[in-house]
Design a protein around this motif. Structure first.
Motif, PDB file in Angstrom:
ATOM      1  N   SER A  45      19.554  70.419  17.644  1.00 30.25           N
ATOM      2  CA  SER A  45      21.164  70.358  17.423  1.00 30.25           C
ATOM      3  C   SER A  45      21.768  71.536  18.356  1.00 30.25           C
ATOM      4  N   ASP A  47      24.734  73.719  18.944  1.00 33.02           N
ATOM      5  CA  ASP A  47      26.321  74.352  18.209  1.00 33.02           C
ATOM      6  C   ASP A  47      27.467  75.912  19.395  1.00 33.02           C
ATOM      7  N   LEU A  78      20.409  73.831  12.137  1.00 31.79           N
ATOM      8  CA  LEU A  78      19.752  72.591  12.871  1.00 31.79           C
ATOM      9  C   LEU A  78      19.562  71.566  10.886  1.00 31.79           C
TER      10      LEU A  78
END
Length: 183
Positions: A45, A47, A78
Motif C-alpha cells: 500500500s 500513502d 495497510l
C-alpha cells in the motif's frame, strides 16, 4: 538503537552552542507530503501523508556545513485480514550539506547523512510494535532569500527503508516547503 538516537540527539544539541556565535547558523521548519510505501508479505500500500520537519544547521564557509533535525513522516496504513496496520515513522538525522549560489537570492543545496528511524505500528499483535533502523539520507533543494535573515525552502528528501524487517518494509520520501531563519 536507543544509543544511536541518544548520540544523534546529543550531537545535534552539542552543535547549537557552538553555532550560536556564527552568522551562518540557521533553524527552520518545513511542512510537506510524505510518500510512504508499506509492504507486508504479498500485500502493498502507498500513502501520501503530511510530514513535519524541524532542523538546525551551520555552514562552515558558506558552502559546506552540517545539519541535524527531527522528522514526523505522518501515518501510513495497510489493510490486513479485517484490520488495518498503521505505521507512524519518525526520524532524527545528521547530514553534511553543500550549497551552491545560483543568483544573489537563490541557492541550490544537497545533503548526505544518516537517519535514525523509528516506526510505531498499531494493530500489529496484541500491543503493537516498534521497529528501528538506521538508513542513509539523501536530499536536495532550493533556498530563496526573502531578506538577509529569512529564506524560503523547497526540499526533497529520501529516507529509504525506514523499516526493513523481513516481510514488513516501509519506505519514505518527503517533498516539503518551509521557512529558514539565519542567526
Amino acid at each position: 538503537m536507543k544509543r544511536k538516537l541518544i548520540v544523534a540527539l546529543c550531537t545535534a544539541l552539542g552543535l547549537a552552542p557552538v553555532a550560536a556565535y556564527a552568522e551562518d547558523t540557521y533553524a527552520g521548519i518545513n511542512l510537506g507530503r510524505a510518500k510512504q510505501k508499506v509492504d507486508a508479505s504479498i500485500l502493498s500500500s502507498s500513502d501520501d501523508t503530511t510530514a513535519v520537519k524541524v532542523y538546525t544547521g551551520y555552514r562552515y564557509d558558506g558552502v559546506f556545513g552540517v545539519e541535524a533535525g527531527y522528522v514526523q513522516h505522518g501515518r501510513a496504513s495497510l489493510p490486513l485480514s479485517g484490520t488495518i496496520l498503521t505505521a507512524k515513522p519518525r526520524s532524527l538525522y545528521v547530514a553534511g550539506t553543500a550549497t551552491a549560489p545560483l543568483t544573489q537570492q537563490l541557492a541550490a543545496f544537497g545533503k548526505l547523512g544518516a537517519s535514525f528511524n523509528r516506526a510505531k505500528f498499531t494493530n500489529f499483535g496484541a500491543n503493537g510494535r516498534s521497529e528501528s533502523k538506521t538508513t542513509a539520507l539523501i536530499g536536495a533543494g532550493l533556498t530563496y532569500a526573502v531578506t538577509p535573515v529569512v529564506s524560503g525552502v523547497l526540499e526533497y528528501e529520501h529516507f529509504g527503508k525506514v523499516v526493513d524487517e523481513g516481510a514488513l518494509n516501509l519506505k519514505s520520501r518527503i517533498i516539503s516547503a518551509g521557512v529558514r531563519v539565519t542567526f
